[in-house]
Design a protein around this motif. Structure first.
Motif, PDB file in Angstrom:
ATOM      1  N   SER A   9      11.511   7.866   3.331  1.00  0.00           N
ATOM      2  CA  SER A   9      12.077   8.652   4.432  1.00  0.00           C
ATOM      3  C   SER A   9      12.687   9.973   3.982  1.00  0.00           C
ATOM      4  CB  SER A   9      13.140   7.836   5.166  1.00  0.00           C
ATOM      5  OG  SER A   9      14.229   7.545   4.293  1.00  0.00           O
ATOM      6  N   ILE A  10      13.030  10.118   2.694  1.00  0.00           N
ATOM      7  CA  ILE A  10      13.665  11.364   2.248  1.00  0.00           C
ATOM      8  C   ILE A  10      12.676  12.311   1.578  1.00  0.00           C
ATOM      9  CG2 ILE A  10      15.868  10.190   1.955  1.00  0.00           C
ATOM     10  CD1 ILE A  10      15.482  10.410  -1.073  1.00  0.00           C
ATOM     11  N   LEU A  11      11.386  11.927   1.567  1.00  0.00           N
ATOM     12  CA  LEU A  11      10.397  12.731   0.836  1.00  0.00           C
ATOM     13  C   LEU A  11       9.738  13.829   1.667  1.00  0.00           C
ATOM     14  CD1 LEU A  11       8.553  10.149  -1.444  1.00  0.00           C
ATOM     15  CD2 LEU A  11      10.185  11.913  -2.099  1.00  0.00           C
ATOM     16  N   GLY A  12      10.135  13.971   2.919  1.00  0.00           N
ATOM     17  CA  GLY A  12       9.519  15.013   3.731  1.00  0.00           C
ATOM     18  C   GLY A  12       8.127  14.614   4.174  1.00  0.00           C
ATOM     19  N   LYS A  13       7.407  15.570   4.765  1.00  0.00           N
ATOM     20  CA  LYS A  13       6.033  15.311   5.204  1.00  0.00           C
ATOM     21  C   LYS A  13       5.245  16.601   5.200  1.00  0.00           C
ATOM     22  CE  LYS A  13       3.235  12.927   8.647  1.00  0.00           C
ATOM     23  NZ  LYS A  13       3.209  12.110   9.876  1.00  0.00           N
ATOM     24  N   LEU A  24       5.162  13.317  -6.607  1.00  0.00           N
ATOM     25  CA  LEU A  24       4.759  14.667  -6.213  1.00  0.00           C
ATOM     26  C   LEU A  24       4.906  14.886  -4.714  1.00  0.00           C
ATOM     27  CD1 LEU A  24       3.459  17.386  -6.971  1.00  0.00           C
ATOM     28  CD2 LEU A  24       1.227  16.263  -6.834  1.00  0.00           C
ATOM     29  N   ASP A  25       4.589  13.885  -3.925  1.00  0.00           N
ATOM     30  CA  ASP A  25       4.809  13.933  -2.475  1.00  0.00           C
ATOM     31  C   ASP A  25       4.729  12.522  -1.921  1.00  0.00           C
ATOM     32  OD1 ASP A  25       2.095  13.289  -2.070  1.00  0.00           O
ATOM     33  OD2 ASP A  25       1.497  15.367  -1.784  1.00  0.00           O
ATOM     34  N   MET A  79       8.463  18.421  -6.768  1.00  0.00           N
ATOM     35  CA  MET A  79       9.306  17.709  -5.822  1.00  0.00           C
ATOM     36  C   MET A  79      10.768  18.043  -6.055  1.00  0.00           C
ATOM     37  SD  MET A  79       9.802  15.688  -3.276  1.00  0.00           S
ATOM     38  CE  MET A  79       8.222  14.896  -2.933  1.00  0.00           C
ATOM     39  N   LEU A  80      11.176  18.099  -7.302  1.00  0.00           N
ATOM     40  CA  LEU A  80      12.572  18.360  -7.644  1.00  0.00           C
ATOM     41  C   LEU A  80      13.019  19.746  -7.193  1.00  0.00           C
ATOM     42  CD1 LEU A  80      15.096  17.344  -9.222  1.00  0.00           C
ATOM     43  CD2 LEU A  80      14.106  18.414 -11.257  1.00  0.00           C
ATOM     44  N   LEU A  81      12.141  20.736  -7.342  1.00  0.00           N
ATOM     45  CA  LEU A  81      12.523  22.121  -7.033  1.00  0.00           C
ATOM     46  C   LEU A  81      12.244  22.530  -5.598  1.00  0.00           C
ATOM     47  CD1 LEU A  81      11.317  24.067 -10.214  1.00  0.00           C
ATOM     48  CD2 LEU A  81      13.541  23.026  -9.767  1.00  0.00           C
ATOM     49  N   TYR A  82      11.048  22.156  -5.106  1.00  0.00           N
ATOM     50  CA  TYR A  82      10.595  22.696  -3.820  1.00  0.00           C
ATOM     51  C   TYR A  82      10.521  21.649  -2.708  1.00  0.00           C
ATOM     52  CZ  TYR A  82       8.793  25.825  -7.446  1.00  0.00           C
ATOM     53  OH  TYR A  82       8.651  26.616  -8.557  1.00  0.00           O
ATOM     54  N   GLY A  83      10.600  20.373  -3.071  1.00  0.00           N
ATOM     55  CA  GLY A  83      10.493  19.324  -2.065  1.00  0.00           C
ATOM     56  C   GLY A  83       9.091  18.826  -1.846  1.00  0.00           C
ATOM     57  N   GLY A  84       8.177  19.085  -2.805  1.00  0.00           N
ATOM     58  CA  GLY A  84       6.817  18.565  -2.688  1.00  0.00           C
ATOM     59  C   GLY A  84       5.766  19.575  -3.070  1.00  0.00           C
ATOM     60  N   ILE A  85       4.524  19.106  -3.135  1.00  0.00           N
ATOM     61  CA  ILE A  85       3.431  19.966  -3.565  1.00  0.00           C
ATOM     62  C   ILE A  85       3.132  21.078  -2.560  1.00  0.00           C
ATOM     63  CG2 ILE A  85       1.713  18.347  -2.633  1.00  0.00           C
ATOM     64  CD1 ILE A  85      -0.172  19.228  -4.874  1.00  0.00           C
ATOM     65  N   TYR A 100       2.660   8.123  -4.012  1.00  0.00           N
ATOM     66  CA  TYR A 100       3.804   7.230  -3.786  1.00  0.00           C
ATOM     67  C   TYR A 100       3.433   5.748  -3.954  1.00  0.00           C
ATOM     68  CZ  TYR A 100       8.064   5.402  -1.560  1.00  0.00           C
ATOM     69  OH  TYR A 100       9.247   4.744  -1.310  1.00  0.00           O
ATOM     70  N   VAL A 101       2.272   5.367  -3.443  1.00  0.00           N
ATOM     71  CA  VAL A 101       1.878   3.953  -3.441  1.00  0.00           C
ATOM     72  C   VAL A 101       1.087   3.571  -4.685  1.00  0.00           C
ATOM     73  CG1 VAL A 101       0.574   2.182  -2.200  1.00  0.00           C
ATOM     74  CG2 VAL A 101       1.901   3.872  -0.914  1.00  0.00           C
ATOM     75  N   PHE A 102       0.086   4.390  -5.052  1.00  0.00           N
ATOM     76  CA  PHE A 102      -0.783   4.019  -6.183  1.00  0.00           C
ATOM     77  C   PHE A 102       0.014   3.650  -7.438  1.00  0.00           C
ATOM     78  CE2 PHE A 102      -4.968   6.413  -4.962  1.00  0.00           C
ATOM     79  CZ  PHE A 102      -4.942   5.812  -3.720  1.00  0.00           C
TER      80      PHE A 102
END
Length: 510
Positions: free
Chosen positions: A37-41, A10-11, A71-77, A17-19
């Motif tokens: 690095s490609i997941l944005g912030k 999701l982000d 994530m697929l459509l907008y780049g994250g929550i 990402y870690v859990f």
């Protein structure tokens, strides 16, 4: 041989990402995800083109795909609440799932697609800038209009509405509603992929839910489509966001192993199942059952027939609004529940029935119940449990402890089990319930910081947080003394709401 499951989270926050990687590390599935690095912030979206390339490459030989549609459509929550994309662009991005299924027809695709939230407060931290000045009014406008449409609004609410709308600039409301409408169209497009047998299982989680309002209206539209097409067994809708990845990976694992565990649910009060937790829209027991089903398990009618027991450690009749309430708890904590009964029963299940026990610590919003944690510590139960979680919302905790408990039931107390349990106690109890407010009140202002900005991801504040966590763990978690190490402490979004901890248990797991 492990089955490969590709994950698009999701982000980039640790909870998403870690859990999942930690929970499923020592299982029969290999979770493969993209580079951080490609997941944005936060408000900066992920690099969509690189995400698409990652998916097409890694899913060719995969058993499964767990994919966040946001994530697929907008780049994250957060970008899903800010974007200015066109409907055509977004639908083209969704087409990649058709390509994946065409290349690998046997792949199982489990997806989740959030219904865009409408927070009940004014803050632009994760919303458009104008939400800082009129966010509360935007929520109330939807809330009251929905109640009017349903014929349940009071005269007072009807009289308040014009004044509320006057406080919202028309262009702000237009922007908000346009994005809501577009996101809803894409929710329905995701549903079309179920009908086409592209997506095999789909969850519409509701982040920051409310019984009435814009989110409730969107739910009604989606639910109508689900019902009319008899998709109820393939599509679920319930409160959550940050726990759904764990739930879908659990479902994927159990399907791969062809196992359907039975989970017995135990509450602390007869009224507990009927409370509606903070930021949610339905009875607690309804959500608990959805979480269990979505994880690939079933609800048992007794502990004797169950494979695992879930103790839902909530308040007696409601959820307290924050861990700060623990200094002077209300009747829901002190009178209307029986915590000792719950823990005695948990010990009985562990020691006599030889059943794994999970605890969802959901008495307080945004943090663990320190009374519960102290009793677990005193009774030597911290690492006798199959799983524990008590962070953020009730749904987040359930979506963490149920999948982790299922993994523990299947694989025992591995090194990954101990590491993740240490993480939960340090993060949920020490940070969320003690250190977060302590550092906010004592250290930020004099350094020119505030709750929503602490300067750096890795900086002075994260070092202070680490020191305070260790100090308070010595007080509240004596069973863990000298048994853990914090390799890194960081503030993922340079704010106080969440913390990132890289922790390690120092005694070898059984």
């Amino acid at each position: 041989m492990k089955q490969k499951v590709v994950l698009l989270p999701l982000d980039e926050r640790p909870c998403n990402y870690v859990f999942p990687q930690r929970i499923f590390k020592e299982t029969d599935i290999e979770v493969v995800t993209c580079d951080l690095s490609i997941l944005g912030k936060k408000k900066t979206p992920a690099q969509i083109d690189k995400l698409q390339a990652f998916l097409l490459d890694e899913t060719r030989d995969a058993f499964g795909l767990v994919v966040s549609i946001d994530m697929l459509l907008y780049g994250g929550i957060v970008p899903s609440r800010l974007h200015r994309e066109t409907e055509d662009t977004l639908k083209k991005r969704l087409d990649i799932l058709r390509q994946i299924k065409k290349i690998n027809p046997k792949i199982k695709i489990f997806a989740f697609d959030l219904i865009m939230r409408c927070p009940q407060y004014s803050s632009s931290d994760e919303e458009p800038d104008y939400y800082e000045v009129c966010g509360r009014e935007i929520f109330l406008s939807g809330y009251i209009q929905n109640r009017i449409e349903l014929g349940v609004a009071t005269e007072e609410e009807k009289n308040r509405l014009p004044g509320i709308l006057e406080k919202i600039k028309p262009e702000y409301l237009e922007d908000f509603l346009h994005r809501r409408g577009l996101n809803l169209k894409l929710n329905l497009t995701s549903l079309d992929l179920i009908k086409e047998n592209i997506i095999d299982f789909l969850i519409f989680p509701q982040d920051d839910a409310s019984e009435f309002g814009y989110t409730a209206k969107d739910q009604t539209v989606i639910r109508k489509d689900i019902t009319e097409n008899h998709l109820d067994f393939q599509v679920y809708m319930y409160p959550d966001a940050d726990g759904v990845t764990n739930v879908l990976l659990s479902r994927m694992l159990l399907q791969e192993k062809r196992i359907r565990p039975l989970i017995y649910v135990r509450y602390l009060s007869p009224a507990s199942p009927l409370q509606i937790p903070c930021l949610e829209d339905r009875y607690l027991d309804v959500s608990v059952r959805y979480q269990i089903l979505a994880s690939g398990a079933l609800v048992a009618t007794s502990a004797s027939e169950a494979d695992i027991v879930l103790l839902v450690a909530s308040g007696g009749d409601k959820m307290e609004t924050g861990p700060d309430k623990q200094t002077n708890p209300g009747r829901t904590i002190t009178v209307l529940r029986n915590l000792v009964d719950g823990l005695e029963y948990a010990e009985y299940c562990i020691n006599t029935l030889k059943k794994p026990v999970m605890i969802a610590d959901i008495a307080y919003l945004n943090g663990a119940d320190l009374e519960l944690v102290a009793l677990l510590n005193k009774r030597g139960l911290l690492f006798e449990l199959a799983s524990y979680a008590g962070w953020n919302t009730a749904a987040n905790s359930l979506g963490t402890c149920i999948p982790h408990g299922i993994v523990t039931m299947l694989y025992g107390k591995t090194k990954s089990y101990y590491d993740f349990m240490v993480l939960r106690y340090l993060e949920d109890a020490m940070y969320c319930s003690i250190v977060r407010s302590l550092v906010t009140n004592k250290y930020l202002a004099e350094r020119g910081f505030h709750y929503f900005y602490v300067g750096e991801t890795d900086g002075e504040i994260s070092q202070i947080v680490k020191e305070e966590i260790i100090k308070h763990a010595q007080i509240y978690l004596s069973e863990m003394t000298d048994k853990f190490r914090i390799n890194r402490c960081y503030m993922p979004w340079a704010r106080m709401f969440e913390v990132g901890l890289d922790v390690e248990f120092l005694e070898k797991g059984n």
